[in-house]
Design an enzyme around this catalytic site. Sequence first.
Site, PDB file in Angstrom:
ATOM      1  N   LYS A 107       0.902  -1.375  -0.125  1.00 14.48           N
ATOM      2  CA  LYS A 107       0.017   0.237  -0.006  1.00 14.48           C
ATOM      3  C   LYS A 107       0.851   1.402  -0.008  1.00 14.48           C
ATOM      4  O   LYS A 107       1.811   1.310   1.029  1.00 14.48           O
ATOM      5  CB  LYS A 107      -0.845  -0.042   1.263  1.00 14.48           C
ATOM      6  CG  LYS A 107      -1.718   1.197   1.137  1.00 14.48           C
ATOM      7  CD  LYS A 107      -2.769   1.220   2.467  1.00 14.48           C
ATOM      8  CE  LYS A 107      -3.512   2.507   2.494  1.00 14.48           C
ATOM      9  NZ  LYS A 107      -4.646   2.349   3.742  1.00 14.48           N
TER      10      LYS A 107
ATOM     11  N   LYS B 265      -2.353  -1.309  -3.481  1.00 16.06           N
ATOM     12  CA  LYS B 265      -2.992  -0.445  -3.512  1.00 16.06           C
ATOM     13  C   LYS B 265      -2.245   0.791  -3.569  1.00 16.06           C
ATOM     14  O   LYS B 265      -1.258   0.944  -2.628  1.00 16.06           O
ATOM     15  CB  LYS B 265      -4.138  -0.331  -1.996  1.00 16.06           C
ATOM     16  CG  LYS B 265      -5.033   0.803  -2.174  1.00 16.06           C
ATOM     17  CD  LYS B 265      -5.660   0.762  -0.669  1.00 16.06           C
ATOM     18  CE  LYS B 265      -6.683   2.075  -0.527  1.00 16.06           C
ATOM     19  NZ  LYS B 265      -7.330   1.883   0.812  1.00 16.06           N
TER      20      LYS B 265
END
Length: 326
Positions: free
Chosen positions: A197, A249
């Site tokens: 992420k 992400k």
Amino acid sequence: MTFPSQRPRRLRTTPAMRRLTAETRLAPAELILPAFIREGLTEPNPITSMPGVVQHTTDTLKRAAAEAVELGLGGIMLFGIPETRDAEGSASLDPDGVLNKAIRAVRAEVGDDLVIMSDVCLDEFTDHGHCGVLDGDGYVDNDRTVEIYARMAVAQADAGAHMLGPSGMMDGQIAAIRSALDSAGHGNTSVIAYAAKYASAFYGPFREAVDSQLKGDRRTYQMDARNRTEALREVELDLAEGADIVMVKPAMSYLDIVADVAAMSPVPVAAYQISGEYAMIEAAAANGWIDRRAAITEAVLGIRRAGAHMVLTYWAAELAGWLRES
């Protein structure tokens, strides 16, 4: 005429031919709908920077979950926004807190017909907006935060979540959560790790979606956009700690990372098409600059083509409806 002897265009001559030879396909079961519930609402609250997305009430969230089942979506990822926040994010642990109540309500509504996922993170619950508790210097305390995540995970599993999504990028969070779940008798509750992420400028609209209180940034724990091989290290650590699914992400600017992870991961790979990606396409479409439906479909196809087995997208329900039509 023999030149050229290879004519790939033959396989593009008609829509039926293109369907037959398509290498990547979309199905509703590969789509996961992120959904927000805000404590104290009597009506759904539109998110201005994400047209078409709302902060739900319990009733509207239940309807969204039921619709997701009807459309054949793979799952729903729940985020809760409490009325009261504090430095420790205490509301995250309350069995009657907004997120845990929402999990119970959705589980009662759809049972096992939809994979109910929930966000294991403190950013929505802290009055400073960080994903963990702070030490005396204002630095996020990794180990104290991980202890809270483990307790959050058990509370969410108790409430009925099938899958937990620790999104805070704390070192060791997957192992701590896995151990806590197993000790509490939730051995069948799975973990989708936000393994890679990145700190991204494209999270902007999400701040409105969860009424973020963040001051500063999250660059001491989310990954640096300049790094690629570090993502594989993060994924390998989460796999070793027991992750059932690994996630990248954002998706849009990190398709190289999605492809890298898909090439090495022995477990399914997810990618999150985040709020800024959504907002940009919606804004361009609203101005008449792009074909909205075509752009949405192409964007999600690109994430799947890069190697993601499943995509978290705010268009999940709408896209699934289009897929059913066609």
